[in-house]
Design a protein around this motif. Structure first.
Motif, PDB file in Angstrom:
ATOM      1  N   SER A  15      16.380  38.838  -9.224  1.00 29.25           N
ATOM      2  CA  SER A  15      16.381  39.303 -10.615  1.00 29.25           C
ATOM      3  C   SER A  15      17.757  39.726 -11.106  1.00 29.25           C
ATOM      4  N   ARG A  16      18.632  40.164 -10.174  1.00 24.55           N
ATOM      5  CA  ARG A  16      19.938  40.723 -10.579  1.00 24.55           C
ATOM      6  C   ARG A  16      20.822  40.781  -9.344  1.00 24.55           C
ATOM      7  N   LEU A  18      23.230  40.442  -6.272  1.00 22.08           N
ATOM      8  CA  LEU A  18      23.613  39.360  -5.363  1.00 22.08           C
ATOM      9  C   LEU A  18      22.599  38.218  -5.365  1.00 22.08           C
ATOM     10  N   ARG A  38      10.079  40.286  -9.119  1.00 20.60           N
ATOM     11  CA  ARG A  38       8.790  40.988  -9.015  1.00 20.60           C
ATOM     12  C   ARG A  38       8.273  41.442 -10.363  1.00 20.60           C
ATOM     13  N   ASP A  62       6.475  40.665  -4.850  1.00 24.42           N
ATOM     14  CA  ASP A  62       7.008  41.937  -4.355  1.00 24.42           C
ATOM     15  C   ASP A  62       6.962  41.816  -2.839  1.00 24.42           C
ATOM     16  N   ILE A  63       8.136  41.786  -2.201  1.00 30.33           N
ATOM     17  CA  ILE A  63       8.128  41.473  -0.770  1.00 30.33           C
ATOM     18  C   ILE A  63       7.561  42.607   0.084  1.00 30.33           C
ATOM     19  N   ASN A  87      16.858  38.034   0.023  1.00 33.20           N
ATOM     20  CA  ASN A  87      17.940  38.914  -0.458  1.00 33.20           C
ATOM     21  C   ASN A  87      17.439  40.314  -0.794  1.00 33.20           C
ATOM     22  N   MET A 138      19.473  39.002   3.924  1.00 37.58           N
ATOM     23  CA  MET A 138      20.661  39.770   3.548  1.00 37.58           C
ATOM     24  C   MET A 138      20.617  41.049   4.361  1.00 37.58           C
ATOM     25  N   SER A 139      21.481  41.113   5.352  1.00 39.61           N
ATOM     26  CA  SER A 139      21.619  42.324   6.139  1.00 39.61           C
ATOM     27  C   SER A 139      22.730  43.168   5.494  1.00 39.61           C
ATOM     28  N   TYR A 156      19.147  53.916   5.501  1.00 38.48           N
ATOM     29  CA  TYR A 156      19.433  52.529   5.086  1.00 38.48           C
ATOM     30  C   TYR A 156      20.000  51.739   6.267  1.00 38.48           C
ATOM     31  N   LYS A 160      18.491  48.244   8.164  1.00 36.63           N
ATOM     32  CA  LYS A 160      19.181  46.964   8.380  1.00 36.63           C
ATOM     33  C   LYS A 160      19.345  46.678   9.885  1.00 36.63           C
ATOM     34  N   GLY A 187      29.577  42.136   2.411  1.00 43.89           N
ATOM     35  CA  GLY A 187      30.685  43.004   2.020  1.00 43.89           C
ATOM     36  C   GLY A 187      30.163  44.088   1.079  1.00 43.89           C
ATOM     37  N   VAL A 189      29.885  45.328  -2.402  1.00 39.16           N
ATOM     38  CA  VAL A 189      29.998  44.545  -3.639  1.00 39.16           C
ATOM     39  C   VAL A 189      29.522  45.368  -4.835  1.00 39.16           C
ATOM     40  N   THR A 191      27.491  45.985  -7.500  1.00 35.58           N
ATOM     41  CA  THR A 191      26.182  45.687  -8.083  1.00 35.58           C
ATOM     42  C   THR A 191      25.547  47.040  -8.403  1.00 35.58           C
TER      43      THR A 191
END
Ligand SMILES: NC(=O)c1ccc[n+]([C@@H]2O[C@H](COP(=O)([O-])OP(=O)(O)OC[C@H]3O[C@@H](n4cnc5c(N)ncnc54)[C@H](OP(=O)(O)O)[C@@H]3O)[C@@H](O)[C@H]2O)c1
Length: 234
Positions: A15-16, A18, A38, A62-63, A87, A138-139, A156, A160, A187, A189, A191
């Motif tokens: 949705s946004r 990455l 989602r 929705d994962i 992701n 995406m780790s 968090y 991961k 990296g 980033v 967002t």
């Protein structure tokens, strides 16, 4: 090298940030993309779909909900995916949340979204990924136990790390499977999650992430790598 047939990616959490940029990058590279969100389809994704000449399809999941993953798998049955990339992910509300302070609900939510959700997706969709395909999540560099020297973002980080651990088991129990199984660190980033002070723009990260995924095609087993292609210590 350009593949002779159009390649198709499934990107979950688009949705946004990455995820949206991944969709744009794969379309730019002439792939077909199924992207999931989602909620309502965001305007940016609608614009990409309108300009894609039918190469972008948007679905909903929705994962953190197993029933959504099952329904998506039924909807997409019969499609071959050269790449499945999960992701979607969430951060804890505070940097310092730890075993003493985090609520039961937030801990469960972070783990359901960042660990169980991605692994359920890979388990559900691997039968749609050919032997030349790639399964990726995406780790984060914060998932490395070896590189944890400051203790920040501990819950968090733990999510991961757990994702990496389950991903490695996923690959290890499939001995002889030629597919690449990737834990990617994009990296730090800029967002919604990374914040305004992050080191990299989305444009500095995502094209390199896609280059790294491409470079690992056909490299069997689990790989934990960053957006520069560097191997990270688990
Ligand atoms: N930015 C960084 O510096 C950084 C660094 C390392 C790793 N990462 C990882 O990169 C991934 C993307 O991060 P970002 O920076 O783009 O974060 P973001 O801007 O907060 O975007 C998160 C994305 O995940 C989706 N999502 C969250 N929970 C979901 C769920 N239960 N089901 C489906 N989608 C869900 C969000 O959808 P909604 O719009 O519906 O909320 C959104 O598309 C995450 O896995 C994150 O952990 C980011």
């Amino acid at each position: 090298m350009t593949a002779s047939h159009p390649r198709t990616a499934l990107i979950l959490g688009a949705s946004r940030g990455l995820g949206l940029a991944l969709v744009e990058e794969y379309l730019h590279r002439d792939w077909h993309v199924v992207a999931t969100v989602r909620g309502e389809t965001p305007a940016a994704l609608s614009r990409l779909a309108a300009a894609s000449e039918g190469r972008l399809r948007v679905e909903r999941a929705d994962i953190a909900r197993g029933s959504d993953i099952d329904a998506l798998r039924r909807t997409l049955d019969g499609i071959a995916f050269d790449l499945v990339f999960v992701n979607a992910g969430v951060m804890t509300q505070t940097r310092d949340a730890n075993g003493a302070t985090i609520s039961d609900e937030e801990f469960a939510h972070v783990m359901a979204t960042n660990v169980l959700g991605p692994m359920r997706v890979l388990e559900a969709f691997e039968s749609l990924v050919p032997r030349s395909g790639t399964l990726s999540v995406m780790s984060s560099g914060l998932g490395s136990i070896e590189n944890n020297v400051d203790g920040a973002w501990t819950v968090y980080r733990a999510s991961k790390s757990a994702l990496n651990q389950m991903l490695r088991s996923f690959a290890n129990v499939r001995k002889g499977d030629p597919r690449a199984v990737l834990a990617i660190a994009p990296g730090w980033v800029r967002t919604d999650m990374g914040g305004a002070d992050a080191a990299l723009s989305v444009e500095e990260s995502i094209p390199r992430v896609v280059d790294v995924i491409e470079a690992h095609r056909g490299k069997a087993g689990a790989h934990y790598v960053n957006y520069q292609g560097q191997i990270l210590p688990w």
